[in-house]
Write a protein that holds these residues in place. Structure first.
Motif, PDB file in Angstrom:
ATOM      1  N   VAL A   1       0.839  -1.194   0.000  1.00 49.99           N
ATOM      2  CA  VAL A   1       0.000   0.000   0.000  1.00 49.99           C
ATOM      3  C   VAL A   1       0.875   1.245   0.000  1.00 49.99           C
ATOM      4  CG1 VAL A   1      -1.805   1.275   1.218  1.00 49.99           C
ATOM      5  CG2 VAL A   1      -1.806  -1.245   1.231  1.00 49.99           C
ATOM      6  N   THR A   2       0.758   2.051  -1.034  1.00 50.76           N
ATOM      7  CA  THR A   2       1.568   3.256  -1.137  1.00 50.76           C
ATOM      8  C   THR A   2       0.871   4.428  -0.477  1.00 50.76           C
ATOM      9  OG1 THR A   2       0.653   4.047  -3.230  1.00 50.76           O
ATOM     10  CG2 THR A   2       2.390   2.409  -3.354  1.00 50.76           C
ATOM     11  N   GLY A   3       1.647   5.367   0.021  1.00 51.23           N
ATOM     12  CA  GLY A   3       1.094   6.548   0.670  1.00 51.23           C
ATOM     13  C   GLY A   3       1.147   7.757  -0.239  1.00 51.23           C
ATOM     14  N   TYR A   4       0.813   8.901   0.322  1.00 47.72           N
ATOM     15  CA  TYR A   4       0.822  10.162  -0.409  1.00 47.72           C
ATOM     16  C   TYR A   4       1.917  11.061   0.174  1.00 47.72           C
ATOM     17  CZ  TYR A   4      -3.688   8.681  -2.230  1.00 47.72           C
ATOM     18  OH  TYR A   4      -4.688   7.971  -2.845  1.00 47.72           O
ATOM     19  N   MET A   5       2.796  11.536  -0.679  1.00 46.78           N
ATOM     20  CA  MET A   5       3.897  12.364  -0.217  1.00 46.78           C
ATOM     21  C   MET A   5       3.382  13.671   0.362  1.00 46.78           C
ATOM     22  SD  MET A   5       7.100  13.894  -2.389  1.00 46.78           S
ATOM     23  CE  MET A   5       6.181  15.314  -3.001  1.00 46.78           C
TER      24      MET A   5
END
Length: 211
Positions: free
Chosen positions: A194-198
């Motif tokens: 699961v990737t996050g938001y910078m």
């Protein structure tokens, strides 16, 4: 066994590059794997499927794009970079800009015809999945625009009062759990990353990586 990893682990594991962030803290998850559970660098994945919104779909402005016009699936987005690793055998990019959680489950109307639900790209043989979703559900573009307008006007923003963080987080959490569970059901043996938001703005001041 299914495992959840954060995107930095995915990128390190596949030696596909580095994602930058203004935050000095690493996201924590109650489902984070132990060191012994983390796949080895030499792991081979037969079927990698990328799901998500513009944070997954888009890359550089000059790169070629594929798929439906409004999806802007860039040839150099991070899923494409991961897919170039020798450990990835087959790759499907189902990401699409401006996607919301509903687009993971349901067909989306597009200018060139229906855009298939992103879940349809998953199979029981999928063994690697990356996904970023939820930002558009809480109105991320509106939040970013709020700060942009305040900066352009040279005024202190009222964005914190206009957008209630707790309310937005609570509203999207249930949808995200549904997404992750559905991915697990369709691809029970997949490693799900699961990737996050910078972060675009920090409490400490300016951030060169977010400029």
């Amino acid at each position: 066994m299914k495992k959840f990893l954060s995107v930095p682990a995915a990128i390190t594991m596949l030696a596909a590059g580095t994602l930058v962030s203004c935050s000095t803290e690493s996201p924590e998850s109650s489902q984070s794997p132990t060191a012994s559970e983390t796949p080895a660098d030499s792991a081979t994945y037969q079927e990698y499927v990328a799901l998500g919104d513009s944070y997954s779909a888009m890359g550089s402005r000059t790169a070629e794009t594929t798929g439906p016009a409004e999806c802007f699936r860039s040839a150099d987005n991070y899923p494409s970079l991961v897919a170039q690793h020798e450990g990835v055998k087959n790759f499907v990019d189902a990401t699409c800009s401006s996607a919301v959680t509903a687009d993971i489950f349901s067909t989306r109307a597009g200018s060139e015809g229906p855009i298939e639900a992103q879940l349809e790209s998953l199979t029981k043989d999928t063994d690697l999945v990356t996904i970023s979703i939820g930002g558009n559900d809480i109105g991320f573009p509106d939040i970013a625009r709020c700060f942009q307008e305040a900066r352009a006007a040279g005024e202190e923003s009222d964005c914190a009062s206009r957008f209630n963080r707790d309310e937005m987080t609570n509203s999207v959490n249930e949808m995200l759990f549904s997404v992750y569970n559905s991915v697990q059901q369709r691809s029970p043996e997949a490693h799900i990353m699961v990737t996050g938001y910078m972060p675009l703005i920090t409490d400490e001041g300016q951030c060169e990586d977010a400029a």
